[in-house]
Scaffold this active site. Structure first.
Site, PDB file in Angstrom:
ATOM      1  N   LYS A   1       0.756  -1.153  -0.223  1.00 43.14           N
ATOM      2  CA  LYS A   1       0.139  -0.162   0.009  1.00 43.14           C
ATOM      3  C   LYS A   1       0.939   1.108  -0.118  1.00 43.14           C
ATOM      4  O   LYS A   1       0.237   2.467  -0.096  1.00 43.14           O
ATOM      5  CB  LYS A   1      -0.417   0.122   0.762  1.00 43.14           C
ATOM      6  CG  LYS A   1      -2.175  -0.966   1.321  1.00 43.14           C
ATOM      7  CD  LYS A   1      -2.871  -1.272   0.097  1.00 43.14           C
ATOM      8  CE  LYS A   1      -4.108  -2.448   0.198  1.00 43.14           C
ATOM      9  NZ  LYS A   1      -3.552  -3.476   0.636  1.00 43.14           N
ATOM     10  N   ASP A   2       1.789   1.094   0.794  1.00 46.43           N
ATOM     11  CA  ASP A   2       2.762   2.422   0.420  1.00 46.43           C
ATOM     12  C   ASP A   2       3.151   3.024  -1.040  1.00 46.43           C
ATOM     13  O   ASP A   2       3.813   3.575  -1.177  1.00 46.43           O
ATOM     14  CB  ASP A   2       4.335   2.093   1.737  1.00 46.43           C
ATOM     15  CG  ASP A   2       4.547   1.880   2.430  1.00 46.43           C
ATOM     16  OD1 ASP A   2       3.267   2.105   3.231  1.00 46.43           O
ATOM     17  OD2 ASP A   2       4.803   0.892   3.606  1.00 46.43           O
TER      18      ASP A   2
END
Ligand SMILES: *Cc1c(COP(=O)(O)O)cnc(C)c1O
Length: 499
Positions: free
Chosen positions: A115-116
């Site tokens: 998700k980063d």
């Protein structure tokens, strides 16, 4: 060459048009649909050139084609702030070859999960978009998380001026490490709430708040407006296209692939954002052959690709790959829109059937358009054995989500006879799901404390403890709010101090 402006429309109303910056800012279209580009642009630079580019340069080449109302300077500034030393490697998304398979490691950012990749840039895209659209309200990010999004969003938005962020997660649906990562998040604009319910409850609650016009009015009176950091925001989808382009180019550079050689991509899937980004990359011209959708025991998508019926009427299973414990894969709506021939009425009708009866069925003609997608699933037992199997054979330690994909990849090869090369998308560091990972390697670890296991994992994998983990070990718990699933709106009003 004159720059073509790309507009976005809603999956539920093709006549609605928005500039890229508006779509990023709004997150969800006003009719509840998802923003989609009016066409998927083709890469305008040859692979031969991309081969030599850094992650940041590649990101610019991809994103400029989608975010056409951002200037070169704005985009490069967003990219530069996002993909910096928060990542523990300059490659940002390194490839690891294990036996004859490539793992694209998307877990080198500040929260050690994929998700980063998108959430480190979204805050900058959003604040840039706000300036372009003369927005003076403070932007309130509401997010529902199955564990990884929440922390990554908080880390991305923490102390970004002009923003607030409120994250909801299922109290008993995330790992101990995930929960600690969230409740220790610093930043004066950050709130996190544990709900008594599952991820789908959290996601539905957030979606309802976005669609609530009365609430929007109240917010505006108080100088706020909502936006979404969930994976339905195109500002998350587009940065995810980048790493597929980058991975292909790097495989070419390393002479692992010959020019134009097709590769299969296997993606551990939940909300269908990551694999949809792979599909967009393919439509842009990246030589991707099949897109293999890997599910855990919540195998709605596996059944969907097999039968053409999406049916969420089933028991929800809490598995060892919690970020994929999802029964409503929101981003699938964008694919549905494409296979209906961009028919927004039909898409809206399917989504309304999904909402009322929990299922919808594609026509044969629509189903035919999905043939590039393959699907498989792994049970928790199979996932666990896969972690052990890969570690035994190679010493490489997979996290549970990546192991689902790894298992599905092996099965796909066996059953299809497809001998093409495979790229497995590795979505989390094993340190993030240390308990499940270590007990897969040896059941003797079952009794041990999760934090001691981190040390053991370091030993068996030969990988240093990521900074993200080291940091939470002695951090203070800053957030303790809990609420029932039907009290999310009340909780938001309390946090923002509005009646
Ligand atoms: C979010 C997540 C997934 C699922 O990705 P989608 O884009 O929602 O399909 C898989 N693995 C991990 C570790 C995740 O955090």
């Amino acid at each position: 060459m004159r720059k073509m402006n790309l507009h976005y429309k809603s999956t539920r109303n093709s006549n609605l048009k928005a500039a890229a910056s508006e779509a990023v800012l709004k997150g969800l279209a006003p009719d509840g649909g998802l923003f989609v580009p009016e066409r998927i642009p083709a890469l305008d630079i040859p692979m031969d050139k991309l081969k030599d580019m850094s992650y940041q340069e590649t990101a610019y080449e991809v994103m400029k084609l989608f975010l056409t109302d951002f200037t070169e300077e704005e985009l490069k500034d967003c990219i530069g702030r996002a993909y910096d030393s928060k990542f523990d490697t300059e490659e940002i998304a390194p490839l690891t070859k294990v036996d004859d398979t490539y793992y694209l490691e998307l877990f080198h950012g500040s929260t050690i999960a994929f998700k980063d990749m998108a959430l480190s840039i979204l805050p900058y895209l959003m604040t840039t978009a706000a300036k372009k659209n003369n927005v003076e309200n403070e932007i309130v990010i509401l997010a529902a998380t199955s564990g990884d999004t929440g922390k990554a969003a908080m880390a991305g938005f923490a102390d970004v001026e002009g923003t607030r962020i409120i994250v909801f997660y299922p109290k008993n649906g995330v790992s101990r490490v995930q929960e600690l990562q969230m409740v220790t998040q610093k930043g004066k604009n950050v709130d996190v709430v544990a709900i008594h319910g599952n991820f789908d409850n959290a996601q539905s609650g957030v979606k309802e708040m976005f669609e609530n016009e009365e609430l929007a009015g109240k917010l505006a009176e108080n100088g706020y407006q909502f936006s979404s950091a969930n994976s339905i925001n195109i500002g998350r989808l587009i940065p995810q296209v980048v790493y597929y382009v980058y991975a292909y180019a790097k495989l070419l550079e390393g002479e692992e692939l010959s020019e134009g050689e097709k590769i299969n991509v296997v993606v551990p899937t939940g909300n269908f954002g990551n694999i949809l980004a792979a599909y967009y990359a393919r439509q842009m011209g990246v030589p991707i052959d099949h897109l293999v959708c890997a599910s855990n025991e919540n195998k709605v998508l596996f059944d969907f690709f097999r039968t053409g019926t999406y049916d969420r009427n089933r028991d929800f299973v809490l598995t060892t790959s919690p970020s994929m414990d999802i029964l409503i894969s929101s981003n699938l709506e964008r694919l549905i829109y494409l296979v209906t021939g961009e028919d927004s009425e039909q898409t809206a009708a399917f989504m309304s059937e999904l909402k009322s009866g929990g299922s919808y069925t594609l026509t044969e003609e629509m189903k035919e358009k999905l043939k590039d997608f393959k699907a498989g699933y792994a049970t928790q037992e199979q996932t666990s054995r896969q972690i052990r199997h890969i570690w035994d054979g190679t010493g490489y330690v997979l996290d549970t989500h990546t192991a689902v994909a790894s298992y599905v990849c092996d099965e796909y090869r066996k059953t299809s006879g497809d001998s093409g090369k495979c790229l497995i998308v590795s979505t989390a560091s094993p340190f993030k799901f240390v308990k499940s990972v270590m007990t897969s390697i040896d059941s003797k670890y079952g009794e041990e404390d999760e934090f001691r296991l981190l040390e053991e994992l370091k030993k068996v994998s030969g990988v240093e403890m990521p900074r993200a983990i080291a940091d939470i070990l002695d951090a203070d718990v800053l957030h303790r709010t809990e609420c029932d699933a039907d009290k999310m709106e009340v909780t938001v009003k309390e946090i923002l101090n509005i009646q």
